[in-house]
Design a protein around this motif. Structure first.
Motif, mmCIF file in Angstrom:
data_model
loop_
_atom_site.group_PDB
_atom_site.id
_atom_site.type_symbol
_atom_site.label_atom_id
_atom_site.label_comp_id
_atom_site.label_asym_id
_atom_site.label_seq_id
_atom_site.Cartn_x
_atom_site.Cartn_y
_atom_site.Cartn_z
ATOM 1 N N ARG A 115 51.514 45.982 33.043
ATOM 2 C CA ARG A 115 51.744 44.849 33.960
ATOM 3 C C ARG A 115 51.071 45.084 35.304
ATOM 4 O O ARG A 115 50.437 44.186 35.861
ATOM 5 N N THR A 116 51.195 46.288 35.838
ATOM 6 C CA THR A 116 50.596 46.606 37.138
ATOM 7 C C THR A 116 49.088 46.457 37.084
ATOM 8 O O THR A 116 48.480 45.856 37.977
ATOM 9 N N ALA A 117 48.464 46.987 36.049
ATOM 10 C CA ALA A 117 47.007 46.913 35.917
ATOM 11 C C ALA A 117 46.540 45.475 35.781
ATOM 12 O O ALA A 117 45.607 45.043 36.482
ATOM 13 N N LEU A 118 47.164 44.721 34.906
ATOM 14 C CA LEU A 118 46.755 43.330 34.696
ATOM 15 C C LEU A 118 46.991 42.481 35.947
ATOM 16 O O LEU A 118 46.151 41.645 36.314
ATOM 17 N N ASP A 119 48.116 42.708 36.628
ATOM 18 C CA ASP A 119 48.403 41.964 37.860
ATOM 19 C C ASP A 119 47.376 42.274 38.942
ATOM 20 O O ASP A 119 46.904 41.369 39.636
ATOM 21 N N LEU A 120 47.029 43.543 39.105
ATOM 22 C CA LEU A 120 46.056 43.917 40.133
ATOM 23 C C LEU A 120 44.680 43.332 39.822
ATOM 24 O O LEU A 120 44.008 42.810 40.718
ATOM 25 N N ILE A 121 44.258 43.396 38.577
ATOM 26 C CA ILE A 121 42.965 42.812 38.199
ATOM 27 C C ILE A 121 42.953 41.314 38.501
ATOM 28 O O ILE A 121 41.976 40.787 39.041
ATOM 29 N N GLU A 122 44.055 40.643 38.189
ATOM 30 C CA GLU A 122 44.145 39.208 38.473
ATOM 31 C C GLU A 122 44.068 38.949 39.985
ATOM 32 O O GLU A 122 43.345 38.067 40.443
ATOM 33 N N GLU A 123 44.799 39.750 40.766
ATOM 34 C CA GLU A 123 44.783 39.595 42.227
ATOM 35 C C GLU A 123 43.378 39.817 42.799
ATOM 36 O O GLU A 123 42.915 39.042 43.634
ATOM 37 N N LEU A 124 42.718 40.870 42.352
ATOM 38 C CA LEU A 124 41.370 41.159 42.848
ATOM 39 C C LEU A 124 40.407 40.036 42.484
ATOM 40 O O LEU A 124 39.523 39.689 43.284
ATOM 41 N N GLY A 125 40.583 39.469 41.300
ATOM 42 C CA GLY A 125 39.750 38.348 40.884
ATOM 43 C C GLY A 125 39.995 37.116 41.737
ATOM 44 O O GLY A 125 39.053 36.453 42.192
ATOM 45 N N GLU A 126 41.267 36.811 41.976
ATOM 46 C CA GLU A 126 41.613 35.649 42.799
ATOM 47 C C GLU A 126 41.112 35.812 44.233
ATOM 48 O O GLU A 126 40.709 34.840 44.871
ATOM 49 N N GLN A 127 41.134 37.039 44.736
ATOM 50 C CA GLN A 127 40.677 37.311 46.110
ATOM 51 C C GLN A 127 39.155 37.436 46.203
ATOM 52 O O GLN A 127 38.628 37.599 47.289
ATOM 53 N N ARG A 128 38.500 37.403 45.060
ATOM 54 C CA ARG A 128 37.034 37.536 44.999
ATOM 55 C C ARG A 128 36.549 38.793 45.745
ATOM 56 O O ARG A 128 35.604 38.748 46.525
ATOM 57 N N VAL A 129 37.219 39.891 45.463
ATOM 58 C CA VAL A 129 36.882 41.161 46.086
ATOM 59 C C VAL A 129 35.489 41.623 45.652
ATOM 60 O O VAL A 129 34.766 42.235 46.427
ATOM 61 N N PHE A 130 35.122 41.287 44.421
ATOM 62 C CA PHE A 130 33.826 41.680 43.881
ATOM 63 C C PHE A 130 32.968 40.435 43.673
ATOM 64 O O PHE A 130 33.494 39.361 43.383
#
Length: 189
Positions: A115-130
């Motif tokens: 859950r932590t990994a999937l949530d963080l990946i989703e957050e980073l995607g939404e924030q357009r970090v990359f």
């Protein structure tokens, strides 16, 4: 490892993001990390060797097994460091290291880690970090195989080597610039 800790108070993260020498060198510096072991995970050959994994034919990724104290550093914090020190947007590649053994992968050991990994990946995607989409795979952890002894503490023992100077050292610098000096007293780094 700290002798005052019991195995019940420690947790394990298994992360692959390019060459394990880079990951090991950085995670060795993190306060709360008790042990970092370079190795292989996710393939179809028992007890693979470095030479076998380097061919890309075993299915293994070069990974580090990070044993940590969750009271001092959280799994999420380890993942934040992981996403800072490698490029999670390239498939089977980190810089000049190319092949499935260099894939970006998180091998989870529990539902909470998943859950932590999937949530963080989703957050980073939404924030357009990359600038591109994150391609990091999240999988249940299969058997971890420790790498041969010459791959353990590679940066500490070979910091004068060109690969260490031009590839590993910049990742350490990036970690320190983003997270400060979080070194464990007496650590190798």
């Amino acid at each position: 490892m700290n002798e005052n800790k019991t195995d019940q108070t420690l947790d394990t993260a298994i992360l692959g993001g390019g060459c394990f020498w880079c990951l090991e060198a950085v995670f060795d510096l993190v306060d709360g990390v008790e042990e970092v072991v370079s190795g292989y995970c996710g393939g179809h050959v028992d007890a693979p060797t470095y030479r076998q994994v380097c061919t890309g034919g075993t299915g293994h990724a070069e990974v580090v097994k990070v044993v940590f104290d969750p009271a001092r550093v959280s799994y999420r914090e380890l993942l934040e460091i992981f996403f800072t020190i490698h490029d999670p947007t390239t498939v089977d590649r980190q810089g000049n290291d190319v092949g499935p053994q260099y894939r970006s992968v998180i091998f989870v050991t529990s539902d909470a880690q998943l859950r932590t990994a999937l949530d963080l990946i989703e957050e980073l995607g939404e924030q357009r970090v990359f600038p591109k989409a994150i391609v990091t795979r999240v999988e249940r952890a299969p058997t971890f195989w420790a790498a041969e002894p010459e791959h353990h503490d590679y940066y500490v023992n070979n910091s004068d080597q060109p690969y260490c100077q031009y590839v590993v050292a910049p990742k350490i610098a990036k970690f320190r610039s983003r997270f400060g000096v979080r070194r464990v007293p007496g650590s190798k780094g």
